[in-house]
Enzyme design. Sequence first.
Site, short mmCIF file in Angstrom:
data_model
loop_
_atom_site.label_atom_id
_atom_site.label_comp_id
_atom_site.label_asym_id
_atom_site.label_seq_id
_atom_site.Cartn_x
_atom_site.Cartn_y
_atom_site.Cartn_z
CE LYS A 22 -1.75 1.71 4.03
NZ LYS A 22 -1.50 3.15 4.26
CG ASN A 23 2.25 2.69 3.54
OD1 ASN A 23 1.08 2.97 3.25
ND2 ASN A 23 2.63 2.44 4.77
NE ARG A 92 -1.86 12.69 7.70
CZ ARG A 92 -1.52 13.96 7.66
NH1 ARG A 92 -2.45 14.87 7.64
NH2 ARG A 92 -0.29 14.33 7.61
CB CYS A 116 -6.23 9.84 11.89
SG CYS A 116 -4.65 9.08 11.74
NE ARG A 121 -0.26 10.33 9.79
CZ ARG A 121 -0.63 9.29 9.05
NH1 ARG A 121 -1.82 8.76 9.23
NH2 ARG A 121 0.16 8.81 8.11
N PRO A 122 1.04 16.73 11.19
CG PRO A 122 2.78 17.92 12.17
CD PRO A 122 1.92 16.71 12.36
CB ILE A 123 1.44 18.70 5.79
CG1 ILE A 123 0.55 19.96 5.76
CG2 ILE A 123 0.59 17.44 5.85
CD1 ILE A 123 -0.30 20.03 4.49
CG LEU A 125 8.77 18.25 8.44
CD1 LEU A 125 9.18 16.82 8.80
CD2 LEU A 125 9.89 19.23 8.79
CG ASP A 305 3.01 1.60 9.60
OD1 ASP A 305 3.22 1.79 8.39
OD2 ASP A 305 2.69 2.51 10.39
NE ARG A 397 -7.31 4.28 5.20
CZ ARG A 397 -6.52 5.12 5.88
NH1 ARG A 397 -6.75 5.39 7.14
NH2 ARG A 397 -5.48 5.69 5.28
C1 EPZ Z 1 3.99 7.12 6.23
O1 EPZ Z 1 3.17 8.13 6.81
C2 EPZ Z 1 3.10 5.88 6.15
N1 EPZ Z 1 1.93 6.14 5.31
C3 EPZ Z 1 2.64 5.49 7.56
O2 EPZ Z 1 1.87 4.28 7.44
C4 EPZ Z 1 3.88 5.22 8.42
O3 EPZ Z 1 3.47 4.92 9.73
C5 EPZ Z 1 4.77 6.47 8.42
O4 EPZ Z 1 5.13 6.82 7.07
C6 EPZ Z 1 6.05 6.27 9.21
O5 EPZ Z 1 6.77 5.22 8.66
C7 EPZ Z 1 2.05 6.07 3.96
O6 EPZ Z 1 3.13 5.85 3.44
C8 EPZ Z 1 0.81 6.28 3.16
P1 EPZ Z 1 5.91 10.63 8.29
P2 EPZ Z 1 3.67 9.67 6.81
O7 EPZ Z 1 5.75 11.85 7.48
O8 EPZ Z 1 4.38 9.96 5.56
C9 EPZ Z 1 5.83 13.95 11.70
C10 EPZ Z 1 -0.05 2.95 7.64
O9 EPZ Z 1 -0.66 2.44 8.60
N2 EPZ Z 1 5.69 14.93 10.61
O10 EPZ Z 1 7.16 9.84 8.18
O11 EPZ Z 1 2.51 10.52 7.19
C11 EPZ Z 1 4.55 13.16 11.88
O12 EPZ Z 1 3.63 13.87 12.69
C12 EPZ Z 1 0.48 4.37 7.76
O13 EPZ Z 1 0.19 2.36 6.56
C13 EPZ Z 1 5.75 16.28 10.92
O14 EPZ Z 1 5.90 16.67 12.07
O15 EPZ Z 1 4.70 9.63 8.02
C14 EPZ Z 1 5.01 11.90 12.54
O16 EPZ Z 1 5.15 12.14 13.92
C15 EPZ Z 1 0.22 4.97 9.14
N3 EPZ Z 1 5.61 17.18 9.90
C16 EPZ Z 1 6.40 11.68 11.93
O17 EPZ Z 1 6.79 12.95 11.37
C17 EPZ Z 1 5.43 16.79 8.60
O18 EPZ Z 1 5.33 17.67 7.72
C18 EPZ Z 1 6.41 10.60 10.85
O19 EPZ Z 1 5.62 11.02 9.81
C19 EPZ Z 1 5.37 15.40 8.32
C20 EPZ Z 1 5.51 14.49 9.33
#
Ligand code: EPZ
Length: 424
Positions: A22-23, A92, A116, A121-123, A125, A305, A397
């Site tokens: 999926k990812n 997301r 969620c 999960r801010p954006i 970055l 995960d 999902r």
């Molecule tokens: C990806 O989410 C995966 N989703 C997640 O899988 C996975 O848990 C995660 O990476 C970590 O490995 C998909 O690939 C679709 P991150 P993502 O940006 O990209 C913080 C599942 O169950 N952060 O690496 O959203 C954030 O809050 C899902 O398949 C910021 O602060 O993860 C978190 O604490 C769940 N600002 C950390 O970084 C930002 O702009 C990791 O987030 C972005 C992220």
Amino acid sequence: MVHYEIEGGHRLEGECRIQGSKNAVLPMMAAALLQRGTVILHNCPRILDVFCMIRILEHLGCRVDWDGHTLLIDAYELRGCAVPREEAKKMRSSVILLGALLGRRRRAVLCCPGGCVIGERPIDLHLAALSSMGAEICQEEEDICVETGGLHGARICLRFPSVGATENILLGAVLADGETVIRNAAREPEIMELCRLLRQMGAKIAGDGTARICVQGVRKLHGTEITVMPDRIVAGTYLLAAAGCGGSLYLPEAPVRQLACLRRLYACWGMTWREKGGSLYVQSAGDYPAVRYVETRPYPGFPTDLQSPLAAVLLKAKGESCIRETIFESRFRAAEEFRKLGADVQIAGQLCRIRGREKLRGAVLDAYELRGGAALIVAGLMAEGASVVRDEGFLERGYEHIVEDLRGAGAALTCRRSLPTAAK
Ligand code: EPZ
């Protein structure tokens, strides 16, 4: 609402075929927007998040067709650049469309994807990186509008190796003017899969899989076809179920190199882990020691995960285990459900302490998110007697056929649907 009805307490014996990742496939689908031909994705999982991404691509003007587990995405004609709100809210990872739409259309409108249960999960970055590449960002109420006269290369150092932010930067950088260097980039296998696809489309990328990725922007990308790798989290979920229930499991095609963290756990538990080419055979006696301490980390650390499925296995380990969740702020929701099975679970902030019990008893459990829901099924299989996991569509999902897969491994598991879930 889907009810997963479990008759627990049995060993698992059998084999599972692992679905496509999926990812990995979600960013690959977004990458298809960057070219005016057709991208063909083989081994694409038929899961709700993929159906949601298809609706978004079709809304943007793509023609998308299924042929079995092959997805054909024709992105010749695009119209508009606004991601439909109701779809963006469901998923997301709709946020990674920003980079792809900026690369192709130089504009994108996306409603703030909601947080969620696993965290805010801010954006920030994502937006900071795209802004450094020449994107103008404005927020109109709930909508984020990004536009550019043309993205240019940048030197970006991520505060945290965010998977999604790394993907967004890559999707924006491949057609940008000049070189982009990403430092502290995410190293997950899904990043490498996206780069493998982008290189097949004509992109110039080096360093994926390391913390420093370099992209030389090119003028144009073209269509291609590729086979999506097996889903390491789905495989890990089933391997943890086998460890907790006892028995044996054969995975004809397993992402073994990406599951080194589980191989180490199996060794600590004194269980069999036999790799042969790309296949994997595991065996568990069903009794195993506690894991004194484990913490989730970015790849190649223990994946967040698999944190909840691991916690499920530790409910019956001999001794006290401790898990620290370092990636998301609130990812212990499933742990609270485990208590209904008679488990001894204490949560303090980012720490989950589990005192193993010899027996768990079946109960009615509620799923609140995707991986936590899968963990409840693992725990139900390990408990004596009947359990029900009530799920509002979280599991579908990410798990294409968790019931058939686990039944193929000897689990007594059925599912009953009381209301239709999202359209396929
Ligand atoms: C990806 O989410 C995966 N989703 C997640 O899988 C996975 O848990 C995660 O990476 C970590 O490995 C998909 O690939 C679709 P991150 P993502 O940006 O990209 C913080 C599942 O169950 N952060 O690496 O959203 C954030 O809050 C899902 O398949 C910021 O602060 O993860 C978190 O604490 C769940 N600002 C950390 O970084 C930002 O702009 C990791 O987030 C972005 C992220």
